[in-house]
Design an enzyme around this catalytic site. Sequence first.
Site, PDB file in Angstrom:
ATOM      1  N   SER A  66       0.203   1.303   4.297  1.00  0.00           N
ATOM      2  CA  SER A  66       1.176   1.288   5.532  1.00  0.00           C
ATOM      3  C   SER A  66       0.763   2.180   6.585  1.00  0.00           C
ATOM      4  CB  SER A  66       2.815   1.242   5.152  1.00  0.00           C
ATOM      5  OG  SER A  66       3.431   0.994   6.235  1.00  0.00           O
ATOM      6  N   HIS A  77       0.241  -3.129   6.442  1.00  0.00           N
ATOM      7  CA  HIS A  77       1.322  -3.684   7.452  1.00  0.00           C
ATOM      8  C   HIS A  77       1.055  -3.782   8.766  1.00  0.00           C
ATOM      9  CE1 HIS A  77       4.291  -2.522   3.915  1.00  0.00           C
ATOM     10  NE2 HIS A  77       3.747  -3.511   3.681  1.00  0.00           N
ATOM     11  N   ASP A 100       6.950   0.487  -0.781  1.00  0.00           N
ATOM     12  CA  ASP A 100       6.107  -0.737  -0.820  1.00  0.00           C
ATOM     13  C   ASP A 100       5.238  -0.499  -1.917  1.00  0.00           C
ATOM     14  OD1 ASP A 100       7.296  -2.450   1.517  1.00  0.00           O
ATOM     15  OD2 ASP A 100       6.849  -0.433   2.301  1.00  0.00           O
TER      16      ASP A 100
END
Length: 354
Positions: A14, A41, A133
């Site tokens: 991310s 992301h 995540d």
Amino acid sequence: MAETINRIIVIGTSAGGVEALTRLVSDLPEDMSAAVFIVLHIPANSSGVLPKLLGRTARMPVSHPLDGDPIQAGHIYVAPPDHHLLLRSGTIHVSSGPKENSHRPAIDPLFRTAARNYGARVIGVILTGNLDDGSAGLLMIKRHGGLAVVQSPTDAQFPSMPASAIDSVDVDYVQPLSQIGPLLQSLANAPAPVPSDVSPDTELDRTREDDRIAFDSEADSDAHAAARDYEVGRPSVYACPDCHGVLWEIQEGDVLRYRCRVGHAYTVENLLSAQEHSLEDALWAALRSLEETSSLAWRMELRAAERGHAHGRKYFRERAIAADARALVIRQAIERKLIAEPGAPNDDIPYAEK
């Protein structure tokens, strides 16, 4: 290009991910006997420049796959903007299913479907990023016999994701970014692992996970979802920040996560973050309403004064002052929240499009 797919390598990252991925893919050889899948992301409206950025340093071809594309060794596949990247047996599935952890693409759906279809041949990699995540997906890879590789938190630009993975999963390798590429090359060149017997507990997890994967990729009717409620988890007291439906609580090892009927999913840290965003949105809406009330009341106070209506002027003045006082309290609360998080990175915009 290698003819045999020895390993399936899935990578999740991310914030700070572009720099990390650029370095990592440059260390992977062009004749690698593995297929590499990447989820970063990115904003839904991104123009999809990541394959081009990575292609500047990668020795393997890099692309956004199309739904139904066959999986090929010696190729790097990048999740397209606003789509989940999922794996089937021999093919790639590109899905616009429900968001997970407020993201699409999300890391966990890729990791879960890789584990389900390729078992012990999967290597899951977690790089720099915020919150937690990827931890749930990495746990699923381990439960199906795969390997877990995590960037050292002290080496990561944003250490939260790697640290969470280490806390939640029995990780096989914790390495600085400079060592992960050579490690993946070595693991990919080793003999393919022999699938191990699936324990009853893992088989149950697989059955439940199959249902959750269906939410990721297929349009399930509400009735079908309701029929499987008992397999998804137990109902919690929390509402989904996306659709406001009931969230079901799913306990997987040390990882606790939540999923609603339609398929939105959250880990604990991401659910907390989403609830905070919902609270801020509610505060802004309340502030707008109070300021509109104040504006209207002051206007009516002036109108009453012009007409010599002393009682009406007093009434509207009191309403305006009360609205101003409440608005000030809410504005100060919002400002205190923003000041308390001055350097919080925007995880939705991990790179500047070029």
